[in-house]
Design an enzyme around this catalytic site. Sequence first.
Site, mmCIF file in Angstrom:
data_model
loop_
_atom_site.group_PDB
_atom_site.id
_atom_site.type_symbol
_atom_site.label_atom_id
_atom_site.label_comp_id
_atom_site.label_asym_id
_atom_site.label_seq_id
_atom_site.Cartn_x
_atom_site.Cartn_y
_atom_site.Cartn_z
ATOM 1 N N GLU A 131 36.289 11.114 12.316
ATOM 2 C CA GLU A 131 35.319 12.202 12.148
ATOM 3 C C GLU A 131 35.952 13.299 11.299
ATOM 4 O O GLU A 131 36.990 13.115 10.673
ATOM 5 C CB GLU A 131 34.918 12.749 13.528
ATOM 6 C CG GLU A 131 36.093 13.227 14.361
ATOM 7 C CD GLU A 131 35.719 13.587 15.783
ATOM 8 O OE1 GLU A 131 34.535 13.503 16.135
ATOM 9 O OE2 GLU A 131 36.623 13.949 16.551
ATOM 10 N N ASP A 147 38.274 23.503 15.215
ATOM 11 C CA ASP A 147 37.871 22.787 14.003
ATOM 12 C C ASP A 147 38.014 23.653 12.755
ATOM 13 O O ASP A 147 37.068 23.819 11.977
ATOM 14 C CB ASP A 147 36.419 22.303 14.115
ATOM 15 C CG ASP A 147 36.164 21.534 15.400
ATOM 16 O OD1 ASP A 147 37.029 20.733 15.788
ATOM 17 O OD2 ASP A 147 35.108 21.747 16.019
#
Length: 480
Positions: A179, A16
């Site tokens: 997301e 991420d």
Amino acid sequence: MTATYRNPVLNADWSDPDVIRVGEDFYLTASTFTKVPGLPILHSRDLVNWTIIGHAVTGGYDDVRPGCGVWAPSLRHHDGRFWIFYGDPDVGVCVVSAEDPRGPWTTPHVVKPGAGLIDPCPLWDDDGQAYLVHGWAKSRAGVNNRLTLHRMSPDAREVLDGGTPIIDGDLLPGYRTLEGPKLYKRDGVYWIFAPAGGVEQGWQSVFRAESVFGPYEDRIVLRQGRTDVNGPHQGGWVDTPSGDHWFMHFQDRGPYGRVVHLQPMTWNGGWPVMGAGGEPVPGGPVPVPGGTPSAPATSDDFSGPGLGLQWSWQANPDPSWWEVRDGRLRLACVPGPEDLAKRPSVLGQRLPGDPCTVTTTLTLEGEGRAGLCVLGATYAYVGLESTRDGTVLLRGDSEDGGDGGERVAVPVRDGVVIGARIGTGALVTFLADTGDGLREVGAPFQATRGHWVGAVLGLFAAGGGTGRAVFGAFTVDIER
């Protein structure tokens, strides 16, 4: 000759990622879940060659809680400070900040409490108003596939309203698991870069609007297409001093975790175009010429005074667990779960994405068991164990309950060389030299991913607290 790079530029579990530029320097951080320390800070001058310069979070849980802790962060520079916002799905949206990216960083502060609040990103607008966007984790909140925007106090201490849903993936054809939003404003236009479709097979979408509250138009700008790069998505948009635009994102590679790719980004009709026509590129010219070749540290000669920045524990460490002195790492054989996956005192680092050979020396002083492990959802290790008949070589794994499996019948001398060869596909062959050269020990082991993370290379020492394991230089030879 023009310098070139090949993807992935960070070939290990830098999950991420988010990236920013401050002047001529680039900084990157990544999610770390329950690893301690967490939120690594990486530095580069060219977006290709990176080094670890510190961590923004120094504490976590006292016990091992896979899948909890520090989820996808956003890194920003505002008002002379570096800011990292991250979601702890069991706590809420948290923030830390620092004047110097090397630290010290502030203690995590909860900006918005609540279960299932994840992937936050701030924006300080031109008029001084601040905003915070975040996603939702269905495992905690019962909902996902939507993004919520808050007005936020400019000092990032609190949100100022109950939140406004600005993008609902359920209303977009084919969308699922929207997301990881990153919120930007360029030339009067608000942009949200957000992945969708899931970790392994997802894609990267971009949303734009004239108002921060929308309505937003959407476009898919990066997907696997005809390439072998599955799920290229979730990351950060950054520019260079010369004005070129780039996007850094992850690719999930199972036991290797989420490795980081770099895509050129151009513009067409007011929308970004990533890679080659919306598909990942294998590499290309280095964004900023003149950089010095470097990579995040893996080997450690234990010259001290502390551990190398590549190391982390599985939970909050006790200072009595370890000592670095005279080129040696000393680990106490402390009590704890026999299952290494549940043991806080395992010291680990990311599994390299390229084939490599790892070696160290191990001396076992007193009673206990210690060794080198490869640890994910399952694990295996090679090491030493003290017995009534002396010290023996031991090869164990999670299938034997963690208390030791195959034992070499002959005692071994102190200072034995142990190691592992990690081959293609993360197939691990453990090694040891008991006096007749480095040889294979036990059957090959297939490394596996952990909970949202790749496997780690680990060192451990277990026992009743009286023994001590002494490790020599930890060497990682990566095949290029």
